[in-house]
Enzyme design. Structure first.
Site, PDB file in Angstrom:
ATOM      1  CG  HIS A   1      -5.187   3.997   2.077  1.00 26.01           C
ATOM      2  ND1 HIS A   1      -6.289   4.745   2.463  1.00 26.01           N
ATOM      3  CD2 HIS A   1      -5.578   2.704   2.171  1.00 26.01           C
ATOM      4  CE1 HIS A   1      -7.278   3.930   2.792  1.00 26.01           C
ATOM      5  NE2 HIS A   1      -6.883   2.678   2.615  1.00 26.01           N
TER       6      HIS A   1
ATOM      7  CG  ASP B   1      -9.355   1.816   5.223  1.00 22.66           C
ATOM      8  OD1 ASP B   1      -8.171   1.904   5.584  1.00 22.66           O
ATOM      9  OD2 ASP B   1      -9.704   1.419   4.095  1.00 22.66           O
TER      10      ASP B   1
ATOM     11  CD  GLU C   1      -3.042  -0.922   2.266  1.00 22.25           C
ATOM     12  OE1 GLU C   1      -3.175   0.181   2.831  1.00 22.25           O
ATOM     13  OE2 GLU C   1      -3.786  -1.902   2.489  1.00 22.25           O
TER      14      GLU C   1
END
Lengths: 144, 97
Positions: free
Chosen positions: A81, A94, A22
């Site tokens: 992201h 998240d 990521e």
């Protein structure tokens, strides 16, 4: 969020460069009911392990990005992201880790190393969920 | 022990939280320690509280408080004493999946 193709392309490029891990970074611009994302401020993914599925941005990175923003009369208006080989939607992590309502969270999906869908989200005032934001692009922004 | 005096403290507010502080980027409060200053802040602006604290009263894990350039975790935590004209910043760390 209102932004430019230039900004979205910079996010796609960062996401492809770090694949299969990521990527993450800041969105700088002008805060408002609709945030304006003028440019990105890249940061390394500080997560120690499992960078394919997690990202971490340290408070020191935040302070440096905040200084960068203030040096240019801008605000931190959000973060971005990538989701390698996963959809461009907020994950349960998240939501658990979400900071403050008002920031725009951009997520870009990357499949087989190629950036795909790119979406924007904002934490609900009661912190219970992310609401999708409209992501519009213009040639230039008033705050640029 | 000498009695603690209340210091005048400036707290820098991250952009999205300014909607809870009448659009002020810094808020002046009183307090002898970091904890007292934060309590003064949330008393003045109660809508900030759920974004800074868990229901159990602990600071949310992504909320970092800096005194000048120092994270208070590396000082004396919430009990860190504040000099007069101290500047505190609320600095989020960001994470996700």
């Amino acid at each position: 969020m209102k932004t430019t193709e230039h900004v979205l392309n910079a996010i796609r490029k960062h996401a492809e460069a770090t694949y299969p891990e990521e990527c993450c970074g800041f969105l700088l611009g002008k805060a408002g009911t609709v945030n304006e994302g003028v440019r990105i401020h890249r940061v390394p993914n500080r997560q120690q392990t499992n960078r394919e599925r997690r990202y971490t941005i340290t408070p020191e990175d935040y302070r440096a990005a905040d200084q960068d923003a203030r040096d240019h009369d801008q605000d931190i208006v959000g973060f971005y992201h990538s989701h390698p080989d996963h959809p461009a939607k907020p994950s349960p992590t998240d939501l658990e880790e979400a900071t403050f309502p008002g920031y725009t969270y951009i997520i870009v999906s990357v499949h087989n190393g190629e950036a795909g869908a790119i979406t924007a989200w904002r934490l609900a005032a009661d912190r219970s969920q992310f609401h999708q934001e409209q992501l519009t692009t213009t040639r230039s922004l008033s705050s640029q | 022990m000498e009695s603690q005096k209340t210091s005048s403290v400036k707290i820098r507010i991250p952009t999205p939280l300014r909607s809870y502080t009448n659009d002020q980027s810094t808020v002046a409060v009183g307090g002898a320690t970091v904890e007292e200053a934060l309590q003064s802040l949330t008393q003045a602006y109660p809508a900030l509280e759920p974004h800074l604290y868990h229901e159990n009263g602990e600071l949310r894990s992504f909320v970092n408080i800096y005194l000048g350039d120092d994270d208070i975790r590396y000082l004396n935590g919430p009990d860190t004493e504040l000099p007069d004209d101290a500047e505190l910043s609320i600095v989020p760390s960001i994470a996700g999946g």
